[in-house]
Design a protein around this motif. Structure first.
Motif, mmCIF file in Angstrom:
data_model
loop_
_atom_site.group_PDB
_atom_site.id
_atom_site.type_symbol
_atom_site.label_atom_id
_atom_site.label_comp_id
_atom_site.label_asym_id
_atom_site.label_seq_id
_atom_site.Cartn_x
_atom_site.Cartn_y
_atom_site.Cartn_z
ATOM 1 N N TYR A 64 3.696 -2.982 7.283
ATOM 2 C CA TYR A 64 4.673 -3.961 6.784
ATOM 3 C C TYR A 64 3.887 -5.151 6.242
ATOM 4 O O TYR A 64 3.193 -5.842 6.984
ATOM 5 C CB TYR A 64 5.565 -4.366 7.953
ATOM 6 N N GLY A 65 3.991 -5.385 4.929
ATOM 7 C CA GLY A 65 3.251 -6.460 4.286
ATOM 8 C C GLY A 65 4.146 -7.601 3.855
ATOM 9 O O GLY A 65 5.299 -7.385 3.453
ATOM 10 N N GLY A 66 3.624 -8.818 3.923
ATOM 11 C CA GLY A 66 4.407 -9.993 3.577
ATOM 12 C C GLY A 66 4.356 -10.366 2.110
ATOM 13 O O GLY A 66 5.349 -10.792 1.526
ATOM 14 N N TYR A 67 3.174 -10.235 1.502
ATOM 15 C CA TYR A 67 2.989 -10.561 0.088
ATOM 16 C C TYR A 67 2.508 -9.313 -0.647
ATOM 17 O O TYR A 67 1.933 -8.399 -0.036
ATOM 18 C CB TYR A 67 1.949 -11.664 -0.086
ATOM 19 N N ALA A 68 2.702 -9.283 -1.968
ATOM 20 C CA ALA A 68 2.251 -8.139 -2.753
ATOM 21 C C ALA A 68 0.758 -7.881 -2.576
ATOM 22 O O ALA A 68 0.301 -6.736 -2.621
ATOM 23 C CB ALA A 68 2.595 -8.363 -4.223
ATOM 24 N N SER A 69 -0.001 -8.947 -2.332
ATOM 25 C CA SER A 69 -1.445 -8.807 -2.145
ATOM 26 C C SER A 69 -1.799 -7.978 -0.915
ATOM 27 O O SER A 69 -2.912 -7.453 -0.807
ATOM 28 C CB SER A 69 -2.104 -10.189 -2.044
ATOM 29 N N THR A 76 5.541 2.431 4.243
ATOM 30 C CA THR A 76 5.275 1.000 4.039
ATOM 31 C C THR A 76 6.558 0.239 3.728
ATOM 32 O O THR A 76 7.556 0.818 3.294
ATOM 33 C CB THR A 76 4.291 0.782 2.869
ATOM 34 N N ARG A 77 6.473 -1.071 3.942
ATOM 35 C CA ARG A 77 7.531 -1.988 3.510
ATOM 36 C C ARG A 77 6.876 -3.273 3.035
ATOM 37 O O ARG A 77 5.935 -3.772 3.660
ATOM 38 C CB ARG A 77 8.512 -2.310 4.637
ATOM 39 N N LEU A 78 7.383 -3.818 1.927
ATOM 40 C CA LEU A 78 6.938 -5.104 1.402
ATOM 41 C C LEU A 78 8.085 -6.094 1.537
ATOM 42 O O LEU A 78 9.223 -5.798 1.159
ATOM 43 C CB LEU A 78 6.540 -4.965 -0.072
ATOM 44 N N ASN A 79 7.793 -7.273 2.098
ATOM 45 C CA ASN A 79 8.805 -8.317 2.200
ATOM 46 C C ASN A 79 9.424 -8.545 0.826
ATOM 47 O O ASN A 79 8.719 -8.748 -0.171
ATOM 48 C CB ASN A 79 8.152 -9.601 2.721
ATOM 49 N N THR A 80 10.752 -8.530 0.755
ATOM 50 C CA THR A 80 11.440 -8.481 -0.533
ATOM 51 C C THR A 80 11.372 -9.773 -1.336
ATOM 52 O O THR A 80 11.803 -9.786 -2.491
ATOM 53 C CB THR A 80 12.907 -8.065 -0.345
ATOM 54 N N GLU A 81 10.834 -10.851 -0.772
ATOM 55 C CA GLU A 81 10.646 -12.041 -1.600
ATOM 56 C C GLU A 81 9.683 -11.738 -2.741
ATOM 57 O O GLU A 81 9.738 -12.365 -3.797
ATOM 58 C CB GLU A 81 10.124 -13.214 -0.774
ATOM 59 N N SER A 82 8.800 -10.753 -2.538
ATOM 60 C CA SER A 82 7.813 -10.402 -3.555
ATOM 61 C C SER A 82 8.403 -9.627 -4.720
ATOM 62 O O SER A 82 7.741 -9.469 -5.750
ATOM 63 C CB SER A 82 6.685 -9.564 -2.930
#
Length: 331
Positions: free
Chosen positions: A125-130, A150-156
């Motif tokens: 689970y990642g917070g930023y696209a980086s 995987t999951r990316l925080n949707t703010e990205s």
């Protein structure tokens, strides 16, 4: 497996049935567990930042990268699912300290692909696209090939200009993914109530023009009109002077800072540059001398983790409102 019955024949009939119910071929899932999984919302299919995943059961071995997603997991009571974490911007909230201390920190910043694999995760689970930089070997496709969802925080990747609803949906989808829908919905309900309470305090106030100073020297790295940072300012009784910047974060010229005449400056607190150093840089710049916020030394401070899409946001709105409008928010 023993049953006490008054009739011996009843025991003789029931015993084979009981043994059949309690034994399952190795590797097979008991029928009852399958029914329970379905009743708990599995299989569950979700599309996240362009990646569609179907979960037959909650992930069991999770690595989080970036603080705000780690805190979402901790808030939802999912500490035991975490086998590794990485990349804090500042301290975790006191309420999470004990749980966070029980999770292995696999890297101070982003871990390598090999460091991620070493934890044997089934979910990252990642917070930023980086967090999923393909050039660093951590791309979502590469992880998928290794059997890792995987999951990316949707703010990205969010496109709709409704950041608070995006936050609620982020928590809701994570809750569904891990089979803790009730916890997610309880958090959302409380967040809505907290946001409503802050809005009630500020309903008759004129918004204050605000400039966010994240960092920068030749240009100002600031909060744009997309994302939760801009939403925080609006809900705290402010107007982001760079709301026309069509991204969550971006660069602005100092000439534009002067021209837009902010009456308050919100400083993001994180990293090796202290708040006092940032204030000194702003106050000592002669080009900014006529900016109302500089003239009046009117600053507010927010930890960076308060200003990204995570569970801190409702409390962060209230804290920022108290700094921008202390008279209205003092009990």
């Amino acid at each position: 497996m023993s049953r006490r019955t008054p009739a011996l024949i009843a025991a003789a009939v029931l015993l084979p049935l009981a043994l059949t119910a309690c034994s399952t071929p190795e590797g097979d899932e008991p029928t009852g567990n399958k029914a329970a999984a379905k009743s708990d919302g599995f299989p569950y299919t979700v599309t996240n930042c362009g990646v569609t995943t179907t979960f037959k059961a909650p992930p069991k071995r999770v690595v989080t990268m970036n603080q705000h997603v780690t805190e979402i997991m901790l808030e939802l009571g999912l500490t035991k699912s975490l086998v590794g974490t990485a990349y804090l911007d500042d301290k975790v909230l006191p309420k999470y300290e004990k749980d966070y201390a029980s999770v292995p920190v696999i890297a101070k910043e982003y871990p390598s692909y090999e460091q991620v694999l070493a934890t044997n995760p089934d979910f990252v689970y990642g917070g930023y696209a980086s967090a999923f930089a393909a050039g660093d070997g951590r791309g979502r496709e590469a992880l998928k090939k290794s059997g890792i969802e995987t999951r990316l925080n949707t703010e990205s990747c969010a496109k709709a200009d409704t950041p608070m609803e995006t936050l609620y949906e982020e928590v809701r989808e994570v809750g569904r993914t891990f089979g803790v829908t009730d916890r997610a919905e309880a958090w959302i309900k409380q967040a809505e109530a907290d946001n409503a309470a802050t809005a009630e305090k500020l309903k008759d106030l004129k918004p204050l023009p605000v400039f966010v100073y994240d960092s920068g020297d030749k240009t100002a790295f600031t909060a744009g009109g997309k994302g939760i940072g801009n939403e925080l300012i609006k809900r705290a009784g402010g107007t982001n002077v760079f709301a026309d910047l069509d991204k969550s974060f971006g660069d602005a010229s100092w000439e534009n800072v002067v021209a837009r005449k902010p009456e308050a400056i919100v400083i993001y607190d994180y990293g090796s540059t202290t708040v006092e150093q940032k204030k000194k840089r702003l106050l000592s710049d002669p080009a900014l001398a006529d900016v109302p916020a500089i003239k009046n030394k009117r600053f507010a401070v927010m930890p960076l983790s308060d200003a990204v899409l995570g569970v801190r946001v409702p409390a962060a709105v209230e804290k920022l409102a108290a700094q921008l409008h202390p008279a209205a928010t003092t009990p």
